[in-house]
Scaffold this active site. Sequence first.
Site, PDB file in Angstrom:
ATOM      1  N   HIS A 100      84.849 145.562  60.549  1.00 52.95           N
ATOM      2  CA  HIS A 100      85.685 144.447  59.765  1.00 52.95           C
ATOM      3  C   HIS A 100      87.188 144.771  59.781  1.00 52.95           C
ATOM      4  CE1 HIS A 100      86.902 141.532  57.087  1.00 52.95           C
ATOM      5  NE2 HIS A 100      85.636 140.682  56.988  1.00 52.95           N
ATOM      6  N   GLU A 154      88.577 137.224  64.244  1.00 53.71           N
ATOM      7  CA  GLU A 154      88.681 137.254  62.867  1.00 53.71           C
ATOM      8  C   GLU A 154      90.282 137.691  62.215  1.00 53.71           C
ATOM      9  OE1 GLU A 154      85.586 136.949  59.702  1.00 53.71           O
ATOM     10  OE2 GLU A 154      85.925 139.148  60.386  1.00 53.71           O
TER      11      GLU A 154
HETATM   12  P1  PGA Z   1      87.169 134.747  54.213  1.00 48.97           P
HETATM   13  O1  PGA Z   1      85.930 135.599  54.730  1.00 48.97           O
HETATM   14  O2  PGA Z   1      85.820 133.499  54.708  1.00 48.97           O
HETATM   15  O3  PGA Z   1      86.563 134.605  52.875  1.00 48.97           O
HETATM   16  O4  PGA Z   1      88.597 134.139  54.708  1.00 48.97           O
HETATM   17  C1  PGA Z   1      86.148 136.324  56.440  1.00 48.97           C
HETATM   18  C2  PGA Z   1      85.607 137.834  56.509  1.00 48.97           C
HETATM   19  O5  PGA Z   1      86.217 138.712  56.170  1.00 48.97           O
HETATM   20  O6  PGA Z   1      84.157 137.364  57.359  1.00 48.97           O
END
Ligand code: PGA
Length: 228
Positions: A100, A154
């Site tokens: 992540h 992401e």
């Molecule tokens: P968020 O985070 O939905 O709060 O933008 C997503 C993530 O970091 O997996």
Amino acid sequence: MSSLTNQSLCLKMALKMLVIGNWKSNGSHNLCESFIRDLKCNGNVVICPPAIYLANMVHKISCVEIGAQDCSSFTNGPYTGDISCELLKGIGIKYVIIGHSERIRFHHETINNTLDKVHRCLEHNIIPIVCVDDDYQNIIDKLSFNEQILIAYEPISSIGTGILPDNKYIDIISSHIKSFGKFKTLYGGSVTSKNIDSLKSIKSLDGVLVGGASLIVSEFQLIVDSCK
Ligand code: PGA
């Protein structure tokens, strides 16, 4: 109802999109209890609470799998503070989020760390959810295709900001990621009950990774319901 019948029912009624909630470093015993008590679903839902709640939550909500937010890049051994895939597997964890952007930003994790963790997961038959940004090619080039691997696109600019790329762009990236080896793809970054209907119309997407909106059971329920 026998667990086999229950399982078959879940598969039959499985959601179209996989919905994964990432609580990050948030939550409480009460939040776990409210999810266990109130969330209603029919499969294809994964919740990733902080590590200290994994054992509390695993196997407690029918048709929900519990995932970890990270794992050790090592096997069991003298690695103080690490949680190995063997330990996770031992309590029934089936998914782990890996790489992540917050692990990279705050813990300086590298591509090699990500690759090692993916291997540890696969050795233990755990599904790795590999998070990538727009530089995804650097990682995907080095991953040998394995149908268990999920790739979560992401964009950093979308995490916690409420700003999403347009659907066409997400579809192009998701399709390109798939072209490397038919990986299953997720989108993550500001997913909420307000934009899930639009996101689920993206044909190449197999699911969503939800951060902030997975912290309130009623909001997460709306996302889950919309993905049926
Ligand atoms: P968020 O985070 O939905 O709060 O933008 C997503 C993530 O970091 O997996």
